[in-house]
Design an enzyme around this catalytic site. Structure first.
Site, PDB file in Angstrom:
ATOM      1  CG  LEU A  78      -1.970  -1.056   1.360  1.00  0.00           C
ATOM      2  CD1 LEU A  78      -2.552  -1.068   2.783  1.00  0.00           C
ATOM      3  CD2 LEU A  78      -3.065  -0.799   0.337  1.00  0.00           C
ATOM      4  CB  SER A  79      -0.033   4.766  -0.719  1.00  0.00           C
ATOM      5  OG  SER A  79       0.530   6.022  -0.475  1.00  0.00           O
ATOM      6  CE  LYS A  99       4.838   1.076  -2.835  1.00  0.00           C
ATOM      7  NZ  LYS A  99       3.914   1.679  -1.859  1.00  0.00           N
ATOM      8  CB  SER A 117       2.696  -3.302  -8.578  1.00  0.00           C
ATOM      9  OG  SER A 117       3.495  -3.528  -7.444  1.00  0.00           O
TER      10      SER A 117
HETATM   11  N1  LIG Z   1      -5.127   7.434  -6.358  1.00  0.00           N
HETATM   12  C1  LIG Z   1      -3.918   7.087  -5.926  1.00  0.00           C
HETATM   13  N2  LIG Z   1      -3.703   5.830  -5.453  1.00  0.00           N
HETATM   14  C2  LIG Z   1      -2.490   5.470  -5.026  1.00  0.00           C
HETATM   15  N3  LIG Z   1      -1.396   6.294  -5.014  1.00  0.00           N
HETATM   16  C3  LIG Z   1      -1.559   7.549  -5.470  1.00  0.00           C
HETATM   17  C4  LIG Z   1      -2.819   7.994  -5.941  1.00  0.00           C
HETATM   18  N4  LIG Z   1      -2.677   9.302  -6.333  1.00  0.00           N
HETATM   19  C5  LIG Z   1      -1.403   9.631  -6.125  1.00  0.00           C
HETATM   20  N5  LIG Z   1      -0.717   8.589  -5.607  1.00  0.00           N
HETATM   21  C6  LIG Z   1       0.730   8.629  -5.361  1.00  0.00           C
HETATM   22  O1  LIG Z   1       1.303   7.857  -6.416  1.00  0.00           O
HETATM   23  C7  LIG Z   1       2.142   6.843  -5.886  1.00  0.00           C
HETATM   24  C8  LIG Z   1       1.776   5.460  -6.465  1.00  0.00           C
HETATM   25  O2  LIG Z   1       2.216   5.353  -7.775  1.00  0.00           O
HETATM   26  P1  LIG Z   1       2.512   3.930  -8.381  1.00  0.00           P
HETATM   27  O3  LIG Z   1       3.038   4.192  -9.747  1.00  0.00           O
HETATM   28  O4  LIG Z   1       3.347   3.158  -7.439  1.00  0.00           O
HETATM   29  O5  LIG Z   1       1.045   3.288  -8.452  1.00  0.00           O
HETATM   30  S1  LIG Z   1       0.574   1.984  -9.231  1.00  0.00           S
HETATM   31  O6  LIG Z   1       1.597   0.947  -9.051  1.00  0.00           O
HETATM   32  O7  LIG Z   1       0.419   2.326 -10.652  1.00  0.00           O
HETATM   33  O8  LIG Z   1      -0.722   1.620  -8.623  1.00  0.00           O
HETATM   34  C9  LIG Z   1       1.892   6.777  -4.391  1.00  0.00           C
HETATM   35  O9  LIG Z   1       3.196   6.672  -3.857  1.00  0.00           O
HETATM   36  P2  LIG Z   1       3.572   5.760  -2.592  1.00  0.00           P
HETATM   37  O10 LIG Z   1       2.873   6.421  -1.443  1.00  0.00           O
HETATM   38  O11 LIG Z   1       5.055   5.897  -2.520  1.00  0.00           O
HETATM   39  O12 LIG Z   1       3.131   4.353  -2.830  1.00  0.00           O
HETATM   40  C10 LIG Z   1       1.193   8.071  -4.058  1.00  0.00           C
HETATM   41  O13 LIG Z   1       2.127   8.992  -3.542  1.00  0.00           O
HETATM   42  N1  LIG Z   2       9.555  -0.061   8.957  1.00  0.00           N
HETATM   43  C1  LIG Z   2       9.106   1.177   9.213  1.00  0.00           C
HETATM   44  N2  LIG Z   2       8.796   1.546  10.469  1.00  0.00           N
HETATM   45  C2  LIG Z   2       8.314   2.776  10.726  1.00  0.00           C
HETATM   46  N3  LIG Z   2       8.106   3.737   9.799  1.00  0.00           N
HETATM   47  C3  LIG Z   2       8.391   3.426   8.520  1.00  0.00           C
HETATM   48  C4  LIG Z   2       8.911   2.147   8.152  1.00  0.00           C
HETATM   49  N4  LIG Z   2       9.092   2.125   6.828  1.00  0.00           N
HETATM   50  C5  LIG Z   2       8.712   3.340   6.376  1.00  0.00           C
HETATM   51  N5  LIG Z   2       8.314   4.122   7.380  1.00  0.00           N
HETATM   52  C6  LIG Z   2       7.785   5.501   7.280  1.00  0.00           C
HETATM   53  O1  LIG Z   2       6.512   5.384   6.658  1.00  0.00           O
HETATM   54  C7  LIG Z   2       6.309   6.435   5.726  1.00  0.00           C
HETATM   55  C8  LIG Z   2       6.002   5.850   4.358  1.00  0.00           C
HETATM   56  O2  LIG Z   2       7.165   5.186   3.886  1.00  0.00           O
HETATM   57  P1  LIG Z   2       7.482   5.100   2.330  1.00  0.00           P
HETATM   58  O3  LIG Z   2       8.752   4.351   2.223  1.00  0.00           O
HETATM   59  O4  LIG Z   2       7.404   6.446   1.698  1.00  0.00           O
HETATM   60  O5  LIG Z   2       6.267   4.207   1.840  1.00  0.00           O
HETATM   61  P2  LIG Z   2       5.784   3.866   0.355  1.00  0.00           P
HETATM   62  O6  LIG Z   2       6.958   4.045  -0.552  1.00  0.00           O
HETATM   63  O7  LIG Z   2       5.316   2.452   0.449  1.00  0.00           O
HETATM   64  O8  LIG Z   2       4.676   4.834   0.074  1.00  0.00           O
HETATM   65  C9  LIG Z   2       7.559   7.319   5.771  1.00  0.00           C
HETATM   66  O9  LIG Z   2       7.300   8.395   6.640  1.00  0.00           O
HETATM   67  C10 LIG Z   2       8.617   6.379   6.348  1.00  0.00           C
HETATM   68  O10 LIG Z   2       9.583   7.091   7.100  1.00  0.00           O
END
Ligand SMILES: Nc1ncnc2c1ncn2[C@@H]1O[C@H](COP(=O)(O)OS(=O)(=O)O)[C@@H](OP(=O)(O)O)[C@H]1O
Ligand SMILES: Nc1ncnc2c1ncn2[C@@H]1O[C@H](COP(=O)(O)OP(=O)(O)O)[C@@H](O)[C@H]1O
Length: 206
Positions: A41-42, A46, A114
């Site tokens: 998840l976001s 990751k 993904s």
């Molecule tokens: N609607 C919606 N849903 C999910 N995420 C959103 C959305 N809009 C913007 N974002 C931001 O875009 C990042 C995810 O992009 P990805 O290319 O990894 O998404 S995907 O694999 O195509 O589903 C994601 O980054 P991460 O938080 O690092 O996962 C978000 O910051």
């Molecule tokens: N193992 C962990 N324990 C605590 N906090 C974490 C951990 N991994 C990531 N974080 C924190 O969680 C938030 C999201 O991490 P991020 O790596 O950006 O996630 P993603 O790429 O899946 O969106 C950031 O603020 C990061 O510092």
């Protein structure tokens, strides 16, 4: 890389085989071109984990490259949004780039939500056997939402942001990931698990 790794092409387009092969490049690097595919998840962690692992590998002299969802969407995938179709195309393009990098002999780390099993399988099928390592960063939605570093969950809950993964669109968790990580553990412990897996699979031959 072989022609059959690609999609069907026009009959007039012929695959070229070159004298320097992936195996030659891997010999030079002393490691095998491989993708570590982080999915979750976001906010699951990751990017943090992929970055921490890349730092350790780089310090050990491994040739790496990190492909990150947010960054990709500023360039190669800037025309794509977050509909199911656009996410599919996003992951297909990432897969193609990762495939080229694996052919170059790099250890590629990818950090994309993904959300669909089918696309993750598509990328696995694009790569030589054993060169796609699926890493599930398993962090409960409530924890991701509490972290919310970009304020996106808040926007999704208020309805300002639509199609947000885990809120109003699906995340299909891996059923048999190569590595299943508890995303609430310490980053150093999780990095250790990843390094152990690379050792077990003999990806790096120093
Ligand atoms: N609607 C919606 N849903 C999910 N995420 C959103 C959305 N809009 C913007 N974002 C931001 O875009 C990042 C995810 O992009 P990805 O290319 O990894 O998404 S995907 O694999 O195509 O589903 C994601 O980054 P991460 O938080 O690092 O996962 C978000 O910051
Ligand atoms: N193992 C962990 N324990 C605590 N906090 C974490 C951990 N991994 C990531 N974080 C924190 O969680 C938030 C999201 O991490 P991020 O790596 O950006 O996630 P993603 O790429 O899946 O969106 C950031 O603020 C990061 O510092």
């Amino acid at each position: 890389m072989t022609a059959d790794a690609g999609r069907p092409v026009d009959d007039n387009v012929v695959w070229h085989t070159h004298p320097v092969t992936r195996q030659d490049r891997e010999g030079l690097h002393k490691h095998q071109g491989t993708v570590l595919w982080f999915t979750g998840l976001s906010g699951s962690g990751k990017s943090t984990l992929a970055g921490a692992l890349e730092q350790v590998l780089h310090q050990r002299g491994v040739s790496t490259y990190l492909l990150d969802g947010d960054n990709f969407r500023h360039g190669l995938c800037r025309d794509l949004g977050f509909s199911d179709d656009d996410r599919r195309e996003n992951i297909r393009r990432v897969g193609e780039v990762a495939r080229l990098m694996v052919d170059a002999g790099l250890i590629v780390l990818t950090a994309f939500i993904s959300p669909h099993r089918a696309e993750r399988q598509l990328v696995r099928d694009m790569l030589p056997a054993g060169r796609f390592i699926e890493v599930f960063v398993d962090t409960p939605l409530a924890v991701c939402e509490a972290r919310d570093p970009k304020g996106l969950y808040q926007k999704a809950r208020s309805g300002e942001l639509r199609n947000f993964t885990g809120i109003d669109t699906v995340y299909e968790a891996p059923q048999r990931p190569d590595l299943h990580l508890d995303g609430e553990q310490l980053v150093t412990n999780l990095t250790g698990r990843l390094l152990d897996l690379l050792d077990e699979r003999v990806i790096i031959n120093f």
